[in-house]
Design a protein around this motif. Structure first.
Motif, mmCIF file in Angstrom:
data_model
loop_
_atom_site.group_PDB
_atom_site.id
_atom_site.type_symbol
_atom_site.label_atom_id
_atom_site.label_comp_id
_atom_site.label_asym_id
_atom_site.label_seq_id
_atom_site.Cartn_x
_atom_site.Cartn_y
_atom_site.Cartn_z
ATOM 1 N N CYS A 113 1.192 -12.701 2.784
ATOM 2 C CA CYS A 113 0.967 -11.338 3.279
ATOM 3 C C CYS A 113 2.069 -10.372 2.856
ATOM 4 O O CYS A 113 1.842 -9.167 2.811
ATOM 5 N N ASP A 151 0.280 -4.241 9.349
ATOM 6 C CA ASP A 151 -1.030 -4.407 9.990
ATOM 7 C C ASP A 151 -1.870 -5.483 9.322
ATOM 8 O O ASP A 151 -3.055 -5.621 9.615
ATOM 9 N N MET A 152 -1.280 -6.254 8.401
ATOM 10 C CA MET A 152 -2.044 -7.293 7.703
ATOM 11 C C MET A 152 -1.141 -8.495 7.460
ATOM 12 O O MET A 152 -0.760 -8.818 6.342
ATOM 13 N N GLN A 208 -3.556 -11.319 11.276
ATOM 14 C CA GLN A 208 -4.702 -10.464 10.945
ATOM 15 C C GLN A 208 -5.650 -11.161 9.969
ATOM 16 O O GLN A 208 -6.864 -10.987 10.054
ATOM 17 N N GLN A 231 -13.571 -13.445 12.727
ATOM 18 C CA GLN A 231 -14.688 -12.492 12.796
ATOM 19 C C GLN A 231 -15.851 -12.972 11.939
ATOM 20 O O GLN A 231 -17.005 -12.921 12.351
ATOM 21 N N LEU A 244 -8.630 -4.950 2.776
ATOM 22 C CA LEU A 244 -7.609 -5.906 3.186
ATOM 23 C C LEU A 244 -6.348 -5.763 2.343
ATOM 24 O O LEU A 244 -5.228 -5.773 2.864
ATOM 25 N N THR A 282 -4.305 -2.511 3.080
ATOM 26 C CA THR A 282 -3.666 -2.413 4.392
ATOM 27 C C THR A 282 -2.215 -2.884 4.317
ATOM 28 O O THR A 282 -1.933 -3.983 3.843
ATOM 29 N N ARG A 305 4.693 -13.538 13.218
ATOM 30 C CA ARG A 305 4.135 -13.582 11.867
ATOM 31 C C ARG A 305 4.280 -14.992 11.306
ATOM 32 O O ARG A 305 4.497 -15.189 10.104
ATOM 33 N N GLN A 335 -7.653 -13.308 12.131
ATOM 34 C CA GLN A 335 -8.687 -12.532 12.824
ATOM 35 C C GLN A 335 -9.875 -12.238 11.917
ATOM 36 O O GLN A 335 -11.030 -12.300 12.356
ATOM 37 N N ALA A 336 -9.606 -11.945 10.652
ATOM 38 C CA ALA A 336 -10.694 -11.680 9.709
ATOM 39 C C ALA A 336 -11.556 -12.921 9.516
ATOM 40 O O ALA A 336 -12.795 -12.830 9.426
ATOM 41 N N ARG A 372 -7.978 4.513 6.605
ATOM 42 C CA ARG A 372 -7.414 4.040 7.874
ATOM 43 C C ARG A 372 -6.222 4.877 8.316
ATOM 44 O O ARG A 372 -6.011 5.085 9.512
#
Length: 464
Positions: free
Chosen positions: A232, A160-161, A165, A172, A153, A156, A207, A168-169, A116
């Motif tokens: 996180c 960005d995690m 996020q 998805q 994951l 990252t 966050r 979002q995972a 990435r």
């Protein structure tokens, strides 16, 4: 990198160079059967059939060559037997005759890279494996995707995690498999999941903490809950970690990564269960409103917790998630968490400390771990240490003094939030590989994922 599904193909007679697995026990007999040119080539490359060795063997023409690969046992290929070949052979197609066993996984993951933040390596194209065992391909691809998801994951960086996020995972996955996703935040989180809110309340607004839930499957099927610790980033809170302890804390959501990946396997494999995935997602940050050492917090279950150490935050957020899972009377609960340094001191990076309140469940998990070369190690829920959790002013203490039996007391803390008749397993996993091996690069790693998935398949799809 090509998609995993493009890296393994069913054998339809397409051109492909032959892969020849050889183990040390059968090396002498194999060598005797080889033509002189193969013997000479093997000797020049010091090939002796040891695991990980590779030798290019010439054929009749310049392009007519095959590959001898040293493996542990030719009759039962393991998941990493072909990984080095997948990493190092020239691009092209290769044919494996006979049963590939679990070796398809290593072939796929040997070509996975976390790129990435780096310029992709385009010097070498894909290595495609052709196999006559077409029925194994879909399962191998799904499993490789799950392992790669955990790795990506965890690798990252937190920038960005964060909790958003992770949400979002989950969303998805919900969209892909037709699952329902709900997210609890803000005032509703503070009221309904007070420990999750307390641990994450010091983080920046973008966050903010949350409890992520996903439900999938026929409600008439057996209900199972999968829970993952989603810290996180863990500064340690006001009991701040030293720099050396904070360096890898982007991986403190490794439990959530495992839970997400396992949920995707359950849904993708159409397991006949009613799945409930829960991820308490937070950052354990430092601010004027951070939880203080000595504070007493009330959990969703009503149990009060004295916070002796703000760096023992993972068990707090898991407590509320375990309580929520139990409210729907699941027949099984499994949680993953990068919970304690004590587990790593005891067992090192490769062995997830596995606690279970049910002997049959524990035996199933350990048996699956051995079969999948994804080992687990059972640790005791030693009732004699339960008294270490006593608090002078609350129902329970989150971090007993002295540090003895740290992984055990953490598991005993979690057990306080499990209904007595509900089978439950807790995997204290590292989620990280400190040194690279074939098919297993340094960095985020799925440890215990394949074992649990295998055990669930055996339990709910006995014919699988």
């Amino acid at each position: 990198m090509e998609s995993f599904s493009s890296l393994v193909q069913a054998n339809r007679g397409q051109p492909a160079r032959l892969l020849l697995p050889v183990d040390k026990a059968g090396f002498d007999d194999w060598l005797k059967a080889q033509p002189a040119r193969a013997k000479a080539a093997g000797a020049a490359q010091r090939f002796a059939g040891k695991p990980g060795e590779i030798a290019i063997l010439p054929g009749d023409g310049p392009e007519d060559w095959s590959v001898a690969i040293g493996v542990e046992e030719t009759d039962a290929l393991g998941p990493w037997d072909l990984a080095k070949a997948a990493e190092t052979l020239p691009e092209g197609s290769y044919r494996l005759e006979g049963n590939p066993g679990g070796a398809l996984l290593g072939w796929l993951l040997g070509q996975h890279r976390f790129e990435r933040y780096k310029r992709p390596d385009t010097a070498t194209g894909p290595r495609i494996l052709v196999t006559g065992e077409a029925a194994r391909i879909d399962d191998a691809v799904r499993l490789a995707e799950a392992v790669a998801l955990v790795r990506d994951l965890v690798n990252t960086p937190t920038e960005d995690m964060g909790p958003a996020q992770l949400q979002q995972a989950a969303e998805q996955a919900g969209a892909e498999f037709g699952a329902q996703v709900r997210v609890t935040t803000g005032d509703e989180l503070e009221t309904g999941f007070p420990l999750v809110h307390a641990v994450g309340r010091a983080a920046a607004r973008d966050r903010a903490p949350r409890l992520i839930e996903l439900e999938w499957g026929n409600p008439a099927h057996p209900r199972i809950a999968i829970i993952g610790k989603g810290v996180c980033f863990d500064t340690g809170g006001l009991d701040i970690k030293p720099a050396s302890g904070m360096r890898l804390m982007k991986k403190d959501m490794g439990g959530a990564a495992h839970a997400l990946a396992l949920a995707r396997l359950v849904m993708g494999g159409r397991l006949p269960v009613r799945l409930h995935l829960l991820i308490p997602a937070v950052e354990n940050s430092i601010s004027s409103n951070a939880v203080r050492p000595g504070d007493v917090l009330k959990s969703r279950k009503g149990v009060t917790v004295e916070v002796s150490n703000t760096d023992a935050e993972g068990r707090l957020i898991l407590a509320d998630a375990l309580t929520r899972a139990g409210e729907d009377s699941p027949e099984l609960i499994i949680d993953f968490a990068t919970l304690t340094g004590a587990a790593r001191v005891a067992l090192g990076p490769d062995l997830p400390a596995t606690f279970a309140n049910d002997d049959t469940l524990a035996a199933d998990l350990l048996e699956a771990g051995a079969a999948e070369n994804d080992p687990l190690w059972r640790m005791p829920l030693w009732a004699g240490y339960d008294e270490m959790l006593r608090s002078d002013i609350a129902d329970i203490d989150n971090a007993p003094e002295g540090g003895m039996a740290g992984s055990v007391t953490a598991a005993l803390f979690l057990q306080r939030f499990i209904e007595k008749d509900t089978p439950w397993a807790h995997l204290d996993t590292f989620a990280w590989r400190p040194a690279a091996k074939p098919g297993r690069p340094k960095g985020g790693e799925a440890l215990g994922l394949r074992a649990v998935w295998s055990a669930l398949r055996k339990r709910y799809l006995p014919a699988a």
